[in-house]
Design a protein around this motif. Sequence first.
Motif, short mmCIF file in Angstrom:
data_model
loop_
_atom_site.label_atom_id
_atom_site.label_comp_id
_atom_site.label_asym_id
_atom_site.label_seq_id
_atom_site.Cartn_x
_atom_site.Cartn_y
_atom_site.Cartn_z
N PRO A 14 0.82 -1.21 0.00
CA PRO A 14 0.00 0.00 0.00
C PRO A 14 0.86 1.27 0.00
CG PRO A 14 -0.91 -1.58 1.53
CD PRO A 14 0.38 -2.16 1.03
N PHE A 15 1.96 1.24 0.73
CA PHE A 15 2.85 2.41 0.76
C PHE A 15 3.35 2.75 -0.64
CE2 PHE A 15 7.27 4.02 1.06
CZ PHE A 15 7.01 5.23 1.68
N GLY A 16 3.84 1.72 -1.35
CA GLY A 16 4.37 1.93 -2.69
C GLY A 16 3.30 2.39 -3.67
N ARG A 17 2.10 1.81 -3.54
CA ARG A 17 1.01 2.22 -4.44
C ARG A 17 0.65 3.69 -4.19
NH1 ARG A 17 2.10 -0.48 -8.17
NH2 ARG A 17 0.28 0.42 -9.20
N THR A 18 0.76 4.10 -2.92
CA THR A 18 0.46 5.50 -2.61
C THR A 18 1.52 6.42 -3.22
OG1 THR A 18 -0.51 4.74 -0.54
CG2 THR A 18 -0.10 7.09 -0.74
N LEU A 19 2.78 5.96 -3.21
CA LEU A 19 3.82 6.76 -3.85
C LEU A 19 3.50 6.95 -5.33
CD1 LEU A 19 7.20 5.47 -2.34
CD2 LEU A 19 5.71 7.31 -1.55
N LEU B 125 -7.84 12.38 -1.39
CA LEU B 125 -8.40 11.06 -1.07
C LEU B 125 -8.06 10.71 0.37
CD1 LEU B 125 -7.77 8.93 -4.30
CD2 LEU B 125 -9.92 9.87 -3.49
N GLY B 126 -7.42 11.64 1.07
CA GLY B 126 -7.17 11.42 2.50
C GLY B 126 -5.80 10.87 2.83
N TYR B 127 -4.88 10.89 1.86
CA TYR B 127 -3.53 10.40 2.16
C TYR B 127 -2.66 11.56 2.62
CZ TYR B 127 -4.56 6.02 -0.28
OH TYR B 127 -5.09 4.83 -0.67
N ASP B 128 -1.80 11.29 3.58
CA ASP B 128 -0.85 12.30 4.05
C ASP B 128 0.33 12.30 3.08
OD1 ASP B 128 0.89 13.95 5.31
OD2 ASP B 128 0.66 13.04 7.28
N THR B 129 0.21 13.11 2.01
CA THR B 129 1.21 13.07 0.95
C THR B 129 2.56 13.59 1.42
OG1 THR B 129 0.39 15.20 0.18
CG2 THR B 129 -0.44 13.27 -0.95
N VAL B 130 2.54 14.56 2.33
CA VAL B 130 3.80 15.13 2.81
C VAL B 130 4.63 14.05 3.53
CG1 VAL B 130 4.82 16.86 4.32
CG2 VAL B 130 2.75 17.40 3.04
N ARG B 131 3.95 13.29 4.39
CA ARG B 131 4.66 12.25 5.14
C ARG B 131 5.16 11.16 4.20
NH1 ARG B 131 3.57 7.49 8.17
NH2 ARG B 131 1.66 7.28 6.98
N HIS B 132 4.35 10.79 3.22
CA HIS B 132 4.77 9.77 2.26
C HIS B 132 5.99 10.22 1.47
CE1 HIS B 132 0.92 7.66 2.93
NE2 HIS B 132 1.54 6.63 2.39
N LYS B 133 5.98 11.48 1.04
CA LYS B 133 7.12 11.96 0.26
C LYS B 133 8.37 12.02 1.12
CE LYS B 133 5.32 15.76 -1.47
NZ LYS B 133 5.26 17.00 -2.28
N LEU B 134 8.22 12.44 2.36
CA LEU B 134 9.38 12.51 3.25
C LEU B 134 9.96 11.11 3.46
CD1 LEU B 134 11.23 14.14 5.07
CD2 LEU B 134 9.62 13.79 6.94
N LEU B 135 9.06 10.14 3.70
CA LEU B 135 9.54 8.76 3.88
C LEU B 135 10.25 8.28 2.62
CD1 LEU B 135 6.68 6.99 5.85
CD2 LEU B 135 9.08 7.25 6.53
N ALA B 136 9.70 8.64 1.46
CA ALA B 136 10.32 8.22 0.20
C ALA B 136 11.73 8.80 0.08
CB ALA B 136 9.46 8.65 -0.99
N VAL B 137 11.89 10.08 0.43
CA VAL B 137 13.22 10.70 0.36
C VAL B 137 14.17 9.97 1.32
CG1 VAL B 137 14.55 12.78 0.88
CG2 VAL B 137 12.39 12.97 -0.33
N ILE B 138 13.68 9.68 2.53
CA ILE B 138 14.56 9.06 3.52
C ILE B 138 14.97 7.64 3.09
CG2 ILE B 138 14.73 8.26 5.91
CD1 ILE B 138 12.84 10.58 6.66
#
Lengths: 307, 243, 315
Positions: C183-188, C201-214
């Motif tokens: 699910p994490f990857g699909r959200t990316l 759609l209710g996803y925390d895009t900021v947190r997902h992008k930060l995790l992706a960078v890290i």
Amino acid sequence: MDFGPHLLLASLEGAVTAAILALTAMGLSIVFGVMRVVNVAHGEFFMIGAVIAWAVASSFTGNPAIGFIAALIVAPLIAGIIAAVADKLILQRVNYDPDRTIVATIGLLYIIQQTALMTFGPDARPVTPPFNTRLSLPWFEIGESGFVMTWPWGLSTTSYKLFVIVAAIAVLTGLWVLMTRTKAGLIMRATQQDSETAQAFGVPVKRVYSYVFGLGAGLAAVGAVLVVPIQQAHYLMGHDPLLLSFIVVIIGGLGSLPGTVIAAILIGMSDGIISVFFSPTLAKIIATLVVALVLVFRPHGLLGKKV
Amino acid sequence: MASVNILSTKGLTKTYGGIDANMDVDFELQRGKVTALIGPNGAGKSTFVGMICGRISATRGEVFFEDQNISSMPAHKRIQLGIAYTFQITSVYAGLTLLENTAISARRRLGKDNVAVNAKALEVLERVGLADRAHQIAGDLSYGHQRVLEIALGLAQDPVLFILDEPTQGLAETEIDDFVDLINALSGDTTILLIEHNMDVVMRTADQITVLEFGKTLASGTPSEIHNNQAVQAAYLGTAVDA
Amino acid sequence: MTKNSLYSHCLHFGTIALLVALFFLLPAYHVGNLSRIMVLAVYAMGFNLLFGYTGLLSLGHALFFATGMYGLGMAMNTFGLPSELALIVGVVCAILVSTAIGLLALRTTGVAFMIVTLMFAQAGYLTVLYFGSYTRGDEGFVIQQAERIFAGVDITGETSRYFAALILFSIVFLLIAYLVRSPFGRTLVAIRENEERTKMLGYDTVRHKLLAVIISGSISGLAGAAYALLFGYVGATFATVQYSIFPLLWVLLGGAGTTLGPLIGVVFMFYLIDLSSELTQAYMLIAGVVLVLLTLFAPQGLAGEIRRKVFKWLP
């Protein structure tokens, strides 16, 4: 040398850097302003200008001024034509998509740079300045015997360096007249405002883009021709102007022309002064960090308007 | 016990560079009803619902959802409370298949359970009549079908409150009929807030109507009350209904 | 298990099996190349997670690669730590740096994001030069052969080095393959395709992008640390813009947003440069031409074009 004269000397060096930088950054800024694309290969057009200047100047014998003047005409023209062709062959075909343009111009950067390596070679080559009179500068002090004028040893510049500053001002003034007083400038500004509407009113937007891309490269090349009598031509020399131009354009506000000039003076002068008193590497570290942070916290630049 | 109003706003205001898009809007949305928000172009309808779901930050004022002040919540948190939103300008995943589109929407609530996500994703596509195109790329669909997919993205979240910004714009007659049936089937379980220009659709679906003009509430009431309201007729209905 | 995930499992384990087999089939010269390619592919996979799957184009990934490299190198040479601990130091440094860069750079989008990451990486490179007395600047430093023992195994030999690289590659390869189907990857991917919609759609895009960078930065840092350990050299070259451009080149060539793309891209580019540097010193010309041709004719890359035309299920 005392601090005062030393600072004056540093400021003069800074002014020369600022003059070259203003020309180079202006090219990048116009391209970004009108076409909304970032040209990562901009530094390479600077390098082309320098290399061609060397080639032209060294093919003339006799008075170095003749070769220099020829270079001043030929180098920007060739750089501009190469850029316009690249625009037509590459950028136009990716529809100026911002991301793909960046990738394509990175490719262009390597193509130009490595072609220069293959033809021009890896050596740095000097160009003789057309004139180079050493000018000693006076320094004024209020000493025990009142106001005195001294000639500190080492406080000097050359007539050529002063010429560079004057030439840059002349070119920028000409550019300003072109942008604000001519039909070509009107067309460019119209395209910048709204390319679709401009197209609808019969502006050949594609051709305007090619000219603008060529003009941007030409400006960088003018800067380079002016710089080669001071700094030698080398195939890797495009890197620093690119970085500094980026810095200037961002600090000045993306696409804002007056902002670009002010930022160029600011960056050029402070780069010159900091480099004289501190390590040039430290100066660059600070400059790059400042730019990154300006983009993060003030994305429209220090002087740029909110779009 | 849950109150009658699922959502309310107090003094909600948005100012763009000195120009008021919305001015002190006090608004109440009744649970389980279909409420239509109407008004001429530029009345501030989209800005208003944008502030409700957090897409546009309010200059001042408050939004309450289920008696909870959500004014300072970021958009995604508000959506997570059960507010679904469809864009006025179609915003689907143009590069992905329809099934992937609705799956992304369903996955936020259903998480790792792939079977449940897929079932939900297919179910909503069936519900809006796009199931036979589930494996097509959304960007290849006709404009009308993309509008319908946009609605499906909202449905896949099983929202408590469903906000639709001009959903029927650009739909064909038969698609509009299907849409009206869909809304009427949803009402009762789901509270619906509808921005709509098509007065025929409004009259066939809405239990309540609120009229916005120049960023302010002009009138609120049942369709018949609004229909008979002098001020509304003068400002808006007189031209729109006959047109 | 669905048909598609069965195919992709076969593909991923098949690739690893092929790499094992190649060790026995290829002559020594190519085995040596392949060790290097696998480590660089780890770097490319880290970059691909951010660029290919999340749609964020960083022009400063060399900063993360070099952070891992110098983290490990200096931990071993300056502070005398054993290699296992030094590897952890390298990765932790990369996590810290990528978190900081993520928090800052993600406040921008699009072109500004590219320039900000470029600038931070440039500042990083200049910092390496500025502290030349510790980092040995452009010249770099060598990690002594005697020190390069990992978990009791001497990794300087061709065989042990190949399999060390292969193990590292396999772990990251399978991790990414798992991640992008989660699910994490699909959200990316959803963020890449349409960020505004994903947020609504209710996803925390900021947190997902930060995790992706890290995650992306940490994998790149891991690759840098492993490169230093396996090949025994740490240098400022790896912090230059060129090393930020390379992963972009590899991923574009191989296919952005595909699990196999990074490896394919590195293999092609490595041999392309290897062959052309025999002909001319201007071997980066090839890189330039390839970049331009890719943007013009195959923006999806090799694996991407294969997916588009033949195998739609390709992960």
